[in-house]
Design a protein around this motif. Structure first.
Motif, mmCIF file in Angstrom:
data_model
loop_
_atom_site.group_PDB
_atom_site.id
_atom_site.type_symbol
_atom_site.label_atom_id
_atom_site.label_comp_id
_atom_site.label_asym_id
_atom_site.label_seq_id
_atom_site.Cartn_x
_atom_site.Cartn_y
_atom_site.Cartn_z
ATOM 1 N N TYR A 28 0.834 -1.197 0.000
ATOM 2 C CA TYR A 28 0.000 0.000 0.000
ATOM 3 C C TYR A 28 0.872 1.252 0.000
ATOM 4 N N ALA A 29 0.706 2.106 -1.014
ATOM 5 C CA ALA A 29 1.397 3.393 -1.083
ATOM 6 C C ALA A 29 0.651 4.368 -0.174
ATOM 7 N N LYS A 30 0.985 4.310 1.099
ATOM 8 C CA LYS A 30 0.252 5.040 2.132
ATOM 9 C C LYS A 30 0.270 6.556 1.917
ATOM 10 N N ASN A 31 1.423 7.074 1.553
ATOM 11 C CA ASN A 31 1.585 8.484 1.186
ATOM 12 C C ASN A 31 2.839 8.560 0.327
ATOM 13 N N ASP A 32 3.359 9.736 0.079
ATOM 14 C CA ASP A 32 4.488 9.830 -0.856
ATOM 15 C C ASP A 32 5.846 9.476 -0.237
ATOM 16 N N HIS A 33 5.851 9.027 1.025
ATOM 17 C CA HIS A 33 7.122 8.658 1.657
ATOM 18 C C HIS A 33 7.032 7.453 2.597
ATOM 19 N N THR A 34 5.855 6.855 2.764
ATOM 20 C CA THR A 34 5.750 5.632 3.571
ATOM 21 C C THR A 34 4.823 4.634 2.900
ATOM 22 N N VAL A 35 5.110 3.346 3.170
ATOM 23 C CA VAL A 35 4.288 2.250 2.659
ATOM 24 C C VAL A 35 4.014 1.261 3.782
ATOM 25 N N ASP A 36 2.935 0.512 3.619
ATOM 26 C CA ASP A 36 2.602 -0.609 4.496
ATOM 27 C C ASP A 36 2.559 -1.839 3.604
ATOM 28 N N TYR A 37 2.928 -3.007 4.148
ATOM 29 C CA TYR A 37 2.832 -4.209 3.335
ATOM 30 C C TYR A 37 2.685 -5.464 4.185
ATOM 31 N N ARG A 38 2.147 -6.506 3.521
ATOM 32 C CA ARG A 38 2.019 -7.844 4.109
ATOM 33 C C ARG A 38 2.563 -8.831 3.093
ATOM 34 N N ILE A 39 3.144 -9.904 3.611
ATOM 35 C CA ILE A 39 3.702 -10.930 2.735
ATOM 36 C C ILE A 39 2.901 -12.214 2.935
ATOM 37 N N HIS A 40 2.303 -12.677 1.845
ATOM 38 C CA HIS A 40 1.403 -13.834 1.896
ATOM 39 C C HIS A 40 2.044 -15.118 1.380
ATOM 40 N N GLY A 41 3.139 -15.023 0.661
ATOM 41 C CA GLY A 41 3.771 -16.232 0.129
ATOM 42 C C GLY A 41 5.249 -15.985 -0.069
ATOM 43 N N GLY A 42 6.041 -17.048 0.033
ATOM 44 C CA GLY A 42 7.483 -16.934 -0.128
ATOM 45 C C GLY A 42 8.204 -17.201 1.175
ATOM 46 N N MET A 43 9.497 -16.951 1.170
ATOM 47 C CA MET A 43 10.328 -17.362 2.306
ATOM 48 C C MET A 43 10.064 -16.567 3.580
ATOM 49 N N VAL A 44 9.420 -15.402 3.486
ATOM 50 C CA VAL A 44 9.091 -14.631 4.690
ATOM 51 C C VAL A 44 7.577 -14.401 4.795
ATOM 52 N N ALA A 45 6.786 -15.344 4.287
ATOM 53 C CA ALA A 45 5.324 -15.249 4.376
ATOM 54 C C ALA A 45 4.910 -15.107 5.833
ATOM 55 N N GLY A 46 3.971 -14.205 6.090
ATOM 56 C CA GLY A 46 3.513 -13.943 7.451
ATOM 57 C C GLY A 46 4.054 -12.639 8.014
ATOM 58 N N ARG A 47 5.061 -12.087 7.382
ATOM 59 C CA ARG A 47 5.662 -10.821 7.813
ATOM 60 C C ARG A 47 4.740 -9.674 7.398
ATOM 61 N N TRP A 48 4.656 -8.643 8.259
ATOM 62 C CA TRP A 48 3.924 -7.439 7.872
ATOM 63 C C TRP A 48 4.537 -6.222 8.526
ATOM 64 N N VAL A 49 4.391 -5.078 7.845
ATOM 65 C CA VAL A 49 5.098 -3.863 8.219
ATOM 66 C C VAL A 49 4.189 -2.662 7.980
ATOM 67 N N LYS A 50 4.234 -1.714 8.892
ATOM 68 C CA LYS A 50 3.524 -0.439 8.715
ATOM 69 C C LYS A 50 4.535 0.702 8.774
ATOM 70 N N ASP A 51 4.240 1.741 8.018
ATOM 71 C CA ASP A 51 5.012 2.992 8.051
ATOM 72 C C ASP A 51 6.488 2.831 7.691
ATOM 73 N N GLN A 52 6.777 1.976 6.699
ATOM 74 C CA GLN A 52 8.146 1.844 6.206
ATOM 75 C C GLN A 52 8.493 3.099 5.393
ATOM 76 N N GLU A 53 9.538 3.791 5.815
ATOM 77 C CA GLU A 53 9.993 4.977 5.065
ATOM 78 C C GLU A 53 10.605 4.512 3.741
ATOM 79 N N VAL A 54 10.232 5.201 2.664
ATOM 80 C CA VAL A 54 10.708 4.846 1.334
ATOM 81 C C VAL A 54 11.078 6.094 0.538
ATOM 82 N N GLN A 55 11.771 5.868 -0.561
ATOM 83 C CA GLN A 55 11.965 6.887 -1.593
ATOM 84 C C GLN A 55 10.996 6.506 -2.712
ATOM 85 N N MET A 56 10.079 7.399 -3.059
ATOM 86 C CA MET A 56 9.063 7.109 -4.067
ATOM 87 C C MET A 56 9.169 8.144 -5.186
#
Length: 177
Positions: A28-56
């Motif tokens: 989810y592109a929460k705003n122009d500098h943070t994202v939230d995400y969940r991982i449903h499949g793959g080697m880190v399935a079950g991981r989730w994160v809110k307010d990850q600072e990003v460069q967009m």
């Protein structure tokens, strides 16, 4: 289907996509500098994160690059082409995440100290580089700073619940909180 042209068109969009290797992510592109995400499949399935600072950034009309470094030391570069319902992602996993992925399978925001400690305790190099194309299977208009877009741990069948309209109401709020 919405036509993406500007960065403002992209911000506030909620995506589900599946990489060619089968890994399924929700982002989810929460705003122009943070994202939230969940991982449903793959080697880190079950991981989730809110307010990850990003460069967009918008590279050109309808093409977006998002990059960040997680507290785990994992680096991520995503190139979204939503008008074509695809993206390309490259994930640079530190050696410790490849060898101990279970440490990261949690709600990261409540375990930052553990991520930082693992980064110091275990080997970080060589990194496992995973470059993959993905098909976007869902795009929702969550709006900017919608705390309901990604607000709980992933569960089996969640992506399908979202895609079929069983997860959000007409105002993009969680049903059955």
């Amino acid at each position: 289907m919405k036509k993406f042209k500007t960065l403002a068109d992209f911000v506030g969009t909620h995506f589900i996509y599946t990489y060619d290797n089968g890994w399924e992510y929700e982002w989810y592109a929460k705003n122009d500098h943070t994202v939230d995400y969940r991982i449903h499949g793959g080697m880190v399935a079950g991981r989730w994160v809110k307010d990850q600072e990003v460069q967009m950034d918008m590279l050109t009309e309808g093409v977006y690059k998002i990059t960040w470094t997680e507290p785990t030391g994992t680096d991520v570069a995503l190139d979204f082409l939503p008008n074509e319902q695809k993206l390309h992602g490259t994930i640079f996993f530190p050696k410790w995440v490849e060898e101990h992925p279970e440490i990261t399978v949690t709600f990261q925001n409540e375990h930052i100290d553990e991520m930082l400690a693992a980064r110091e305790k275990y080997e970080t190099y060589p990194k496992l580089v995973v470059p993959e194309f993905a098909k976007i299977t869902y795009m929702g208009e969550a709006g900017v700073d919608n705390e309901d877009a990604i607000s709980e741990a992933p569960y089996e069948g969640m992506p399908e619940d979202i895609r079929t309209g069983k997860y959000f109401d007409e105002n993009y709020r969680r049903i059955n909180k």
